[in-house]
Design an enzyme around this catalytic site. Sequence first.
Site, PDB file in Angstrom:
ATOM      1  N   HIS A   1       0.824  -1.215   0.000  1.00  0.00           N
ATOM      2  CA  HIS A   1       0.000   0.000   0.000  1.00  0.00           C
ATOM      3  C   HIS A   1       0.857   1.263   0.000  1.00  0.00           C
ATOM      4  O   HIS A   1       0.443   2.291  -0.533  1.00  0.00           O
ATOM      5  CB  HIS A   1      -0.938  -0.015   1.203  1.00  0.00           C
ATOM      6  CG  HIS A   1      -2.139  -0.885   1.008  1.00  0.00           C
ATOM      7  ND1 HIS A   1      -3.370  -0.600   1.544  1.00  0.00           N
ATOM      8  CD2 HIS A   1      -2.304  -2.038   0.310  1.00  0.00           C
ATOM      9  CE1 HIS A   1      -4.234  -1.546   1.195  1.00  0.00           C
ATOM     10  NE2 HIS A   1      -3.601  -2.430   0.462  1.00  0.00           N
TER      11      HIS A   1
ATOM     12  N   ASN B   1      -7.431   1.596   4.106  1.00  0.00           N
ATOM     13  CA  ASN B   1      -6.452   1.226   5.127  1.00  0.00           C
ATOM     14  C   ASN B   1      -7.002   1.188   6.551  1.00  0.00           C
ATOM     15  O   ASN B   1      -6.441   0.515   7.411  1.00  0.00           O
ATOM     16  CB  ASN B   1      -5.268   2.196   5.089  1.00  0.00           C
ATOM     17  CG  ASN B   1      -4.470   2.096   3.798  1.00  0.00           C
ATOM     18  OD1 ASN B   1      -4.182   1.008   3.317  1.00  0.00           O
ATOM     19  ND2 ASN B   1      -4.129   3.249   3.222  1.00  0.00           N
TER      20      ASN B   1
END
Length: 327
Positions: A66, A94
């Site tokens: 990410h 997230n």
Amino acid sequence: MIPLLVISLTVILFSTNSVTVNGDGLKVGYYRHTCPEAEEIVGITVARAVKANPGVAADLIRMHFHDCFVKGCDGSILIDSTAGNVAEKDSPANNPSLSGYDIIDDAKSQLEAKCPLVVSCADIVAFAARDSAHQAGGLMWAVEGGRRDGRVSRASDIPGNLPPPFFDVNQLTTLFAAKSLSQEEMVTLSGAHSIGVSHCASFSGDRLYNFSGRGIQDPSMDPSYALQLKAKCPRSSSSTSTVVPLDPLTPTNLDVKYYTDLEQKRGLLKSDQTLMSNDATSRLVKINAKYPTIWRRNFGRAMVKMGAIEVLTGSQGEIRKQCRFIN
């Protein structure tokens, strides 16, 4: 689980090897002279954390992914939000699904005590991903260092850069190509879904109850597996916190079970099972399932390549004193 001593000795080998430089200015053994214990400190910190909670291995690998896919591998995933800015870590992509920030903070505080303002947060994330793969599956590869930390983290940068769980194989291929990663590397890196969990909301609507808006179960999912999932994620449930393992049989072991799951129509997310819908990617799935040694080797290589996406080096960016805050 790999003993602490084994990982510490292995990391020392990497940190004392001769320095190798790639085209991005990253180097294997980057901290050999400036902070020789850097990789060992990260490795031991990760090993302790995974021993206490095996689930964090998946988080730390995912954190590196990410980080790199949004503005490059610059540690921007670690920066806290402020009153005037929602940071990447607080994006729905997230939060609340990604954790492990405290492990990075722990390693950073130890490194600051040993080597102030030397080791970047971005490099710590890269080292921690490798060490998590080692703890969860015995994988090991040499990680290049030399990344600098970015000064910008915006949740608004995530759309279009991180693949959502409903992407099909063509959308995934296009997104990975934009990051200079091949379709083969995409399939290889997808094997990280051998560990970790997913929230019911990421798959239950389309895959279990309303495939393509037709009020049916996704026909690409094994019916017996779907029944198991429906028991955990009922249509009537309003819970947003229920999670299920991506791989129900070996959820904390980083292995090729992910690929055998796909062969059996037991991929949890659409973005997983879609790999069997394309001749080229399904062939790669079958190869990985049959030859775990090949997948392990290719996974390390793909992680190294991913770890060089849009890196900041030299005088770019900064070395943060604390990973959550810009200096």
